[in-house]
Design a protein around this motif. Structure first.
Motif, PDB file in Angstrom:
ATOM      1  N   GLN A  13      60.138  52.857  56.881  1.00  0.00           N
ATOM      2  CA  GLN A  13      58.978  53.436  56.196  1.00  0.00           C
ATOM      3  C   GLN A  13      59.415  54.323  55.023  1.00  0.00           C
ATOM      4  O   GLN A  13      58.765  54.329  53.976  1.00  0.00           O
ATOM      5  N   ALA A  14      60.508  55.058  55.194  1.00  0.00           N
ATOM      6  CA  ALA A  14      60.998  55.908  54.107  1.00  0.00           C
ATOM      7  C   ALA A  14      61.420  55.058  52.912  1.00  0.00           C
ATOM      8  O   ALA A  14      61.105  55.390  51.757  1.00  0.00           O
ATOM      9  N   ALA A  15      62.124  53.965  53.169  1.00  0.00           N
ATOM     10  CA  ALA A  15      62.533  53.076  52.081  1.00  0.00           C
ATOM     11  C   ALA A  15      61.325  52.481  51.373  1.00  0.00           C
ATOM     12  O   ALA A  15      61.277  52.398  50.139  1.00  0.00           O
ATOM     13  N   LEU A  16      60.320  52.071  52.155  1.00  0.00           N
ATOM     14  CA  LEU A  16      59.103  51.502  51.577  1.00  0.00           C
ATOM     15  C   LEU A  16      58.404  52.508  50.675  1.00  0.00           C
ATOM     16  O   LEU A  16      58.023  52.189  49.533  1.00  0.00           O
ATOM     17  N   LEU A  17      58.218  53.732  51.159  1.00  0.00           N
ATOM     18  CA  LEU A  17      57.509  54.740  50.365  1.00  0.00           C
ATOM     19  C   LEU A  17      58.315  55.140  49.129  1.00  0.00           C
ATOM     20  O   LEU A  17      57.738  55.377  48.057  1.00  0.00           O
ATOM     21  N   ALA A  18      59.639  55.230  49.267  1.00  0.00           N
ATOM     22  CA  ALA A  18      60.465  55.547  48.109  1.00  0.00           C
ATOM     23  C   ALA A  18      60.346  54.462  47.042  1.00  0.00           C
ATOM     24  O   ALA A  18      60.265  54.753  45.837  1.00  0.00           O
ATOM     25  N   GLU A  19      60.308  53.205  47.467  1.00  0.00           N
ATOM     26  CA  GLU A  19      60.116  52.099  46.522  1.00  0.00           C
ATOM     27  C   GLU A  19      58.780  52.208  45.800  1.00  0.00           C
ATOM     28  O   GLU A  19      58.652  51.782  44.645  1.00  0.00           O
ATOM     29  N   ARG A  20      57.790  52.773  46.479  1.00  0.00           N
ATOM     30  CA  ARG A  20      56.450  52.914  45.899  1.00  0.00           C
ATOM     31  C   ARG A  20      56.329  54.160  45.030  1.00  0.00           C
ATOM     32  O   ARG A  20      55.246  54.457  44.525  1.00  0.00           O
ATOM     33  N   GLY A  21      57.419  54.918  44.891  1.00  0.00           N
ATOM     34  CA  GLY A  21      57.416  56.031  43.960  1.00  0.00           C
ATOM     35  C   GLY A  21      57.303  57.408  44.564  1.00  0.00           C
ATOM     36  O   GLY A  21      57.165  58.400  43.835  1.00  0.00           O
ATOM     37  N   TRP A  22      57.393  57.520  45.888  1.00  0.00           N
ATOM     38  CA  TRP A  22      57.320  58.817  46.533  1.00  0.00           C
ATOM     39  C   TRP A  22      58.711  59.415  46.721  1.00  0.00           C
ATOM     40  O   TRP A  22      59.709  58.697  46.821  1.00  0.00           O
ATOM     41  N   GLN A  23      58.769  60.730  46.781  1.00  0.00           N
ATOM     42  CA  GLN A  23      59.940  61.419  47.326  1.00  0.00           C
ATOM     43  C   GLN A  23      59.702  61.571  48.826  1.00  0.00           C
ATOM     44  O   GLN A  23      58.675  62.115  49.242  1.00  0.00           O
TER      45      GLN A  23
END
Length: 268
Positions: free
Chosen positions: A46-56
């Motif tokens: 989930q962290a990798a997915l959200l980081a790919e979407r532009g989140w820290q």
């Protein structure tokens, strides 16, 4: 953008906390908190997915778990919430989205009630806001076992409770990192967090939560779907997502369905 987390040790109120940072440090922040007897590793997909979407993304190892230090127990749920606030303070982050599962979800109720000014939203998974008498007794048994034999002695029964035996047999590659995390949990960390769960008493105040809130729960997670339906009725505007064919860790058991629900939360 970094596609692997960077480890940062941050002084918390009682001990140093390990924070695994994904994505752009200037981007809006998502803070993620895991289950008891686990570590931030459970949020890796989930962290990798959200980081790919532009989140820290900030995956915090709860005190006594993962790479965070274990101060002497007892701990309270207020202590665990304060640990998360200290991470935001240390990193200069005024507000963050918060995603918590099980113990992490329980901690999120305290953040939503007592630290509302630090939150952009709440996504609380497979958690309840109170500690029934029968549940408190169960934790006493687990605390005694951990003190006598170490946390690794809790692995088999914990994994079976989380997933069921058929899933464990068929998905050893998903279960093995969690089994390792259980064995690596500090006894003091487990005992302190279990005692915090025993003292959980946020239910009378959950109606005070004003952050946009989504509850996610595995359909097969014992009493939790019913508990989270009741919580949805108490928290103004809250949404409920039930993940089919999943137990206590739906992000591991049904990651595609869980990730879709998580992204719907952020799309709100």
């Amino acid at each position: 953008m970094n596609d692997q987390p960077r480890l940062q040790m941050i002084p918390g109120p009682a001990a140093r906390l390990a924070v695994h940072r994904w994505g752009d440090a200037a981007a809006p922040a998502v803070l993620m908190s895991h289950s008891i007897l686990a570590s931030s590793q459970m949020w890796q997909a989930q962290a990798a997915l959200l980081a790919e979407r532009g989140w820290q993304v900030l995956c915090v190892d709860t005190r006594g778990h993962g790479q965070s230090e274990a101060p002497p127990p007892p701990y309270s749920m207020e202590d665990l919430a304060a640990d998360n606030v200290s991470v935001l303070d240390a990193l200069g982050i005024a507000k963050a989205h918060y995603v918590g599962l099980s113990l992490g979800g329980m901690t999120g109720f305290g953040l939503g009630i007592d630290h509302a000014e630090r939150l952009l939203s709440l996504c609380l998974c497979d958690a309840r806001a109170d500690s029934p008498t029968a549940t408190r007794g169960m934790w006493n048994e687990r605390i005694a076992a951990a003190r006598a034999h170490g946390c690794a002695s809790l692995a088999a029964v914990t994994l079976e409770r989380w997933f069921g035996l058929p899933f464990i047999a068929q998905h050893t590659e998903r279960v093995a990192p969690l089994e390792a995390a259980i064995g690596e949990t500090a006894i003091e960390g487990f005992v302190g967090c279990a005692q915090a769960i025993q003292g959980l008493d946020a239910l009378p105040r959950v109606g005070q939560i004003r952050a946009p809130t989504t509850f996610i729960v595995g359909a097969n997670d014992g009493p939790f779907p019913e508990a989270m339906r009741a919580l949805q009725a108490l928290v103004p505007g809250a949404k409920l997502e039930v993940i089919a064919d999943a137990g206590h860790l739906p992000n591991i058991e049904q990651p595609e369905a869980f990730n879709a629900a998580l992204l719907r939360h952020f799309d709100r």
